[in-house]
Scaffold this motif. Structure first.
Motif, mmCIF file in Angstrom:
data_model
loop_
_atom_site.group_PDB
_atom_site.id
_atom_site.type_symbol
_atom_site.label_atom_id
_atom_site.label_comp_id
_atom_site.label_asym_id
_atom_site.label_seq_id
_atom_site.Cartn_x
_atom_site.Cartn_y
_atom_site.Cartn_z
ATOM 1 N N LEU A 390 0.823 -1.196 0.000
ATOM 2 C CA LEU A 390 0.000 0.000 0.000
ATOM 3 C C LEU A 390 0.862 1.253 0.000
ATOM 4 C CD1 LEU A 390 -2.787 -0.934 2.601
ATOM 5 C CD2 LEU A 390 -2.839 -1.197 0.116
ATOM 6 N N ALA A 391 0.318 2.297 -0.582
ATOM 7 C CA ALA A 391 0.953 3.613 -0.547
ATOM 8 C C ALA A 391 -0.048 4.598 0.045
ATOM 9 C CB ALA A 391 1.367 4.057 -1.945
ATOM 10 N N GLU A 392 0.476 5.614 0.705
ATOM 11 C CA GLU A 392 -0.385 6.664 1.240
ATOM 12 C C GLU A 392 -0.142 7.931 0.438
ATOM 13 O OE1 GLU A 392 -2.047 7.566 5.531
ATOM 14 O OE2 GLU A 392 0.091 8.026 5.430
ATOM 15 N N ILE A 393 -1.242 8.507 -0.058
ATOM 16 C CA ILE A 393 -1.121 9.743 -0.827
ATOM 17 C C ILE A 393 -1.923 10.843 -0.145
ATOM 18 C CG2 ILE A 393 -0.695 8.580 -3.029
ATOM 19 C CD1 ILE A 393 -3.613 9.056 -3.749
ATOM 20 N N VAL A 394 -1.445 12.051 -0.317
ATOM 21 C CA VAL A 394 -2.124 13.227 0.215
ATOM 22 C C VAL A 394 -2.505 14.117 -0.958
ATOM 23 C CG1 VAL A 394 -1.850 15.346 1.559
ATOM 24 C CG2 VAL A 394 -1.017 13.168 2.470
ATOM 25 N N VAL A 395 -3.767 14.517 -0.992
ATOM 26 C CA VAL A 395 -4.277 15.399 -2.035
ATOM 27 C C VAL A 395 -4.742 16.683 -1.380
ATOM 28 C CG1 VAL A 395 -6.004 15.715 -3.838
ATOM 29 C CG2 VAL A 395 -5.031 13.433 -3.419
#
Length: 428
Positions: A390-395
């Motif tokens: 999994l990767a965590e992204i911030v928008v």
């Protein structure tokens, strides 16, 4: 006025009522030069006479019978600090109908039914003052009604709940999670045994309804205020906010737009350079933007026995001055407009969003495509860290219609590659 004295009655002897009694006693040497009269507490309405006896100098002023107060023609001012809707509402209306002036700190009642109370005060030509209902000891009601009345108020934004501000401060400065910070706030007496009204934004929502009504001259009630609390904010959200140069605060925000009034209370990222970002612990601050004055900020203790009592006693003194010059009722309801409330879907906001996604090619393109197809422009798109597959992204979005953002979120939640939408927080 009899024998150069003003007789008052205090309804309630809890934290605020006790504070009012203390401040009035401390101010006695100042009253003649300040007011030309002395203020005497003739009656104090309490539930338990025995328990309240230790809080006053003369227990003979205590009563548990409302009739002892409302039927006493020597009492000129009623100070309601009981809180709650009833019997406070009935007592205030009875007092105004009986020709008595009223000072209150009751934000719940004013936010829900303030127009009826102010109409009754107008009919009786009496003062109905409530400075202490918002932001404790910070003067904000009077400045909006008087000092800033030469402005068109464009926006009111503020930190108006000390409990949540204390919790978020501890989370930011000491890395606490929400429950740990809440427990500390409870242990120190900042949070009630049932903190729901604070942590879910309800207390702040009531205060923002009052401020919006006064600032925009149009009646806004608590049911018009969209509220979100801080229970879902995590230490990780706060760390990410710091990385993009922001703090997270529970902000009340009211705007008077061409399309109507919008009022809400939400956790928001706010630029660390903004004056509100440095308001910490249990302090409150209200930021007011007017067309003539520009930006102004009111800062101080937002709650507590003596700060709130300071505002109540200030109102009492104003009533006495108005009585002296025969001009009670001089400043009443200021809601002479009927501005519609803006539909939430048409409100424009910026958003911070934290998402866990599958770590494989094409995921970022798919996410950006969903936003683009729904008219949501992206200001920042950051991949934060990987964990297994999994990767965590911030928008962080540009300003968008809330409807368009909500539509994007609904689609993202149906996509198998999106494993979790961990946080959605507005950006001021």
């Amino acid at each position: 006025m009899k024998d150069n004295k003003i007789q008052i009655a205090i309804l309630g002897l809890g934290t605020v009522g006790t504070g009012v009694y203390k401040v009035l006693k401390k101010q006695q040497p100042e009253m003649l030069p300040k007011l030309g009269v002395e203020v005497e507490v003739r009656r104090v309405l309490v539930r338990n006479l025995e328990r309240a006896a230790s809080r006053v100098d003369d227990p003979s002023v205590l009563t548990n019978n409302w009739e002892d107060i409302i039927s006493d023609d020597t009492i000129d001012i009623i100070v309601e600090v009981m809180g709650g809707m009833e019997p406070a509402r009935t007592y205030i209306l009875d007092a105004l109908h009986a020709g008595k002036n009223v000072v209150t700190a009751n934000k719940d009642l004013i936010a829900a039914d303030g127009h009826a109370l102010m109409d009754a005060a107008k009919d009786a030509n009496k003062d109905f003052l409530f400075e202490a209902a918002v932001a404790g000891g910070i003067p904000i009601i009077q400045p909006l009604k008087q000092a800033l009345q030469g402005n068109y108020i464009e926006e009111i934004v503020g930190i108006v709940n000390g409990t949540t501000n204390f919790i978020l401060t501890k989370m930011a400065e000491e890395g606490m999670e929400f429950q740990e910070a809440l427990q500390l706030a409870t242990d120190l007496g900042y949070a009630e045994a049932d903190p729901t009204a604070d942590v879910e934004g309800l207390d702040a929502g009531r205060k923002m309804a009052i401020l919006a009504s006064i600032g925009f001259h149009s009646r806004v009630t608590f049911k018009d205020v969209y509220t979100e609390g801080i229970t879902k904010i995590t230490a990780r959200d706060i760390r990410y906010a710091k990385e993009v140069g922001c703090r997270i605060k529970l902000l009340g925000r009211a705007r008077n737009t061409e399309d109507g009034i919008e009022v809400g209370v939400y956790p928001m990222l706010i630029d660390s350079r903004h004056p509100l970002a440095s308001v910490n612990d249990s302090f409150n601050a209200v930021f007011v933007k007017g067309d003539a004055v520009g930006d102004t900020m009111f800062y101080g203790r937002g709650a507590g026995e003596l700060p709130t009592a300071s505002a109540v006693v200030g109102d009492i003194f104003d009533v006495i001055k108005n009585m002296h010059f025969g001009c009670t009722g001089r400043i009443g309801c200021t809601c002479y407009k009927q501005i519609p409330m803006k539909n939430r879907e048409n409100i424009i906001s910026k958003y911070f969003m934290r998402i866990k996604v599958e770590d494989r090619p094409g995921v970022l393109a798919a996410v950006t495509s969903v936003f683009g197809n729904n008219g949501v422009s992206i200001e920042q798109f950051i991949q934060k860290r990987k964990n297994d597959d999994l990767a965590e992204i911030v928008v962080i979005t540009e300003e968008v219609l809330e409807k368009n953002f909500d539509d994007s979120v609904k689609i993202l939640k149906t996509m198998s590659m999106i494993k979790q939408i961990s946080a959605i927080i507005r950006v001021y």
